[in-house]
Design an enzyme around this catalytic site. Structure first.
Site, PDB file in Angstrom:
ATOM      1  N   GLU A 275      -8.143  63.914  67.193  1.00 23.07           N
ATOM      2  CA  GLU A 275      -8.341  64.426  68.554  1.00 23.07           C
ATOM      3  C   GLU A 275      -8.770  65.881  68.491  1.00 23.07           C
ATOM      4  OE1 GLU A 275      -4.790  63.539  70.819  1.00 23.07           O
ATOM      5  OE2 GLU A 275      -5.094  61.397  70.624  1.00 23.07           O
ATOM      6  N   HIS A 293      -6.202  62.038  75.974  1.00 20.66           N
ATOM      7  CA  HIS A 293      -4.747  62.095  75.773  1.00 20.66           C
ATOM      8  C   HIS A 293      -4.052  62.604  77.048  1.00 20.66           C
ATOM      9  CE1 HIS A 293      -1.526  62.487  72.398  1.00 20.66           C
ATOM     10  NE2 HIS A 293      -0.936  62.240  73.556  1.00 20.66           N
TER      11      HIS A 293
END
Ligand code: NAD
Ligand code: MLT
Length: 325
Positions: A275, A293
């Site tokens: 990420e 997220h």
């Protein structure tokens, strides 16, 4: 790796001569609790080398998911007593290294479970009705009603892998949508599954029967790649899968292959192995919807976890124990 700019603020109003470093953004409600007792530095956007330098002298480190607390950082800490994670997953902390040094790793597992469950349901509905794609299309001044034909979830079977706090809340909400429920969790009883209206099954049975599959386990050795090529091969054509738990529970490459072949009809993904996931193949598919997220990103959840973790830090630094260590 994305580099965020560093921002630092200090609050020197502590009554007790102890210092807390907050290295990810934390709601004010949590900061206020910490400030009543300790000197606080809120310093976000630090890289590993910067944290290795910075951590010296602090009694507590408070993080969300942005900070990777590596062995090097833990070894450099000369006074640290507790690492407080405002949220569930402690997979961004080297827990073994911390434990070896006698540093408590505490989390706040309850405050964001409703938000994460609601996000999963929002993703399932958005995917079923192509809402993100239709929104983008209309804003591009297109009017394509046939292109975005969706499906109902009523009467469809949802497989829930991991029936803990969030998986259970997802199951309850899906029951309200009149879905049939199957689930896999080696640690829940038949009685609990019955209360949730979930038929217990193996992962492979879920793969064969479900129309939707959602994962809600921690990312551990046993759950990494729990949905892999073998499971995708068993699935119904057109199955839809969701991951709002942790990147890597569903094998991303295997999912990309199953999307490519048409076996998987849609995916809704909030979390990624890396990420931000800018080089993930999943971003290339029109039938994959993604969020950065955001499972716990609600005002309520962030206030809850900030308060919970601040109380844990206060308890430990004033001689008490941690509830969730
Ligand atoms: P939890 O600990 O309450 O539940 C996890 C469940 O997984 C437990 O019931 C456990 O028995 C089960 N489990 C363990 N090993 C398993 C296995 N091998 N197979 C199947 N099930 C297994 O955790 P939770 O609070 O429900 O969180 C679930 C996940 O969601 C975690 O990965 C957490 O980090 C993640 N999460 C993500 C967000 C987000 O922002 N997207 C927000 C909160 C939590
Ligand atoms: C969690 O583990 O709590 C979630 O991933 C949300 C967060 O990153 O804080």
């Amino acid at each position: 790796m994305l580099k965020f700019s560093i921002s630092c603020l200090s609050y020197l109003s502590g009554e007790i001569d102890m210092k807390v470093l907050v290295s990810d953004s934390l709601s004010n409600e949590g900061l206020e609790i910490l400030k009543e007792h300790f000197d606080i530095d809120v310093c976000t956007g630090l890289c590993e080398d910067e944290l290795v330098e910075k951590i010296k002298g602090y009694d507590a480190l408070v993080i969300r998911s942005g900070t990777q607390v590596t062995q090097r950082i833990i070894e450099a800490a000369d006074n640290l007593k507790i690492i407080g994670r405002a949220g569930v997953g402690v997979d961004n902390v080297d827990v073994d290294a911390a434990t070896k040094k006698g540093i408590i790793v505490a989390n706040a597992p309850e405050g964001n479970m409703i938000s994460a469950a609601e996000h999963t349901i929002a993703m399932m509905m958005s995917m079923s009705r192509n809402i993100p794609q239709a929104n983008a299309s209309l804003k591009a001044r297109e009017w394509k009603r046939n292109k975005f034909m969706g499906v109902e979830v009523k009467g469809k079977t949802l497989g829930v892998i991991g029936l803990g706090r969030i998986g259970s809340e997802v199951a309850k909400r899906a029951a309200g949508l009149e879905m049939n429920l199957m689930g896999y969790d080696p640690f829940i009883s038949e009685k609990r599954a019955m209360e949730l209206g979930v038929k217990l099954a193996t992962v492979n049975e879920i793969a064969k029967e479900a129309d939707y599959i959602t994962v809600h386990t921690p990312l551990i050795k046993e759950t990494r790649n729990i949905l892999d090529d073998e499971q995708f091969a068993l699935m119904k054509k057109g199955v839809r899968v969701l991951n709002c738990a942790r990147g890597g529970i569903i094998n991303e490459e295997a999912l990309a292959r199953a999307l490519e072949s048409g076996k998987v009809g849609g995916a809704a993904i909030d979390v990624f192995v890396e990420e931000p996931p800018f080089s993930s193949p999943l971003l290339n598919f029109d039938n994959v919807i993604v969020t950065p997220h955001l499972g716990a990103s609600t005002q309520e959840a962030q206030v809850n976890v900030a308060i919970d973790i601040a109380k844990e830090v206060v308890s430990v630094l004033t001689g008490g124990s941690a509830k969730n260590a």
